[in-house]
Scaffold this active site. Sequence first.
Site: not given
Ligand SMILES: Cc1ncc(COP(=O)(O)O)c(C=O)c1O
Length: 368
Positions: A178
């Site tokens: 990210k």
């Molecule tokens: C659009 C989107 N939503 C939700 C997430 C979920 O985040 P995390 O991996 O921190 O749980 C991500 C992460 O990859 C994402 O790109």
Amino acid sequence: MIPLAKPVLGAEEEAAVVEVLRSGQLSLGPRVPEFERRFAERLGSGVHASAVSSGTTGLHLGLRAAGVSDGDEVVTSPFSFVASANVVLYERARPVFADIDPRTLNLDPEAARAAVTERTSAILPVHIFGYPADTPALERLGLPIVEDACEALGATHADGTPVGSRGHAAVFAFYANKQMTTGEGGMLVTRDPAVKVRVDAERNQGRAPDMDWLDHDRLGFNYRLDDIACAIGLTQLDRLEGMLADRTRVAGWYDEAFAALVASRGLRLPCPDVGQERRGWFVYVVQLPDGVDRDEAVVALRARGVQSKPYLPAIHLMSFYRERFGHREGEFPVCEDVARRSLALPFFPEMTVGQVAEVVEALTSVID
Ligand SMILES: Cc1ncc(COP(=O)(O)O)c(C=O)c1O
């Protein structure tokens, strides 16, 4: 091999982590509120932030705070990372997909409107690939909104408001690919102090701030972010503007270098910003022209030393969603077409102009 993503981490992160280790306070310590305060400040006054263990857990708590529960429907985008739909199921509600806008690849507000029923209790737009979703249009539907801003740190809406500052619960994520990272981690932001209180309690086993350690007045979870992660987050915040600018610069190099392939083969690049809208650059995803097999392109690029990834598959066509809800091809034609063509290319702040040229040359030799 040119990797897809690479975080920027240095001596500052190392020192910050060592400091927390030496302090002995690894969790529930002072780095958490400090990280929350500094993150919220970036989005403007009146914004409250709650650090959580991931983007997924933040979205889960956001939906609970919006009142989503058993048997409800939540209208959302099928063109997203699977977590944005899964979190709806955590509350035994149903994700109702609506097709996307072919330019922005975000939830199409008209399609979202058509998907609303009397059971709809929230809208969950996703700012996909960091491009701001049309949240103002979705607000006109008059339903609670929980924004998936996991890919959109640094993005701005058409009216100049930063993504995450409009008042709904919005969730950012800090996985290592990210815009900034804490390893794993996330941040829920809101303008509603009551939402902040609820989320802080639910991420911490349902304990209200004025309660003793083993006193819990509601159902809660362990969705806390620890002090080590928050210390990394604080140093990453110091670097953030520079890292965002670097990503924007790399995207500009790609846009320029791909101009010939756009003209000769109809390669589609990420949409340019319109008006005051600003993408918070997260990934560089192209859509391959007709007649190019995307999965073969991934293999051919790897042979040329370039990592790439089909990104993203349509959620409704994943086996679990097909089996559980009976989804089939043809339901969301724009999403399905984009999902078939989309290819994420190497993209990270420290990428050099030479590496961008290598990737462009490799893709040109694969599809031209
Ligand atoms: C659009 C989107 N939503 C939700 C997430 C979920 O985040 P995390 O991996 O921190 O749980 C991500 C992460 O990859 C994402 O790109």
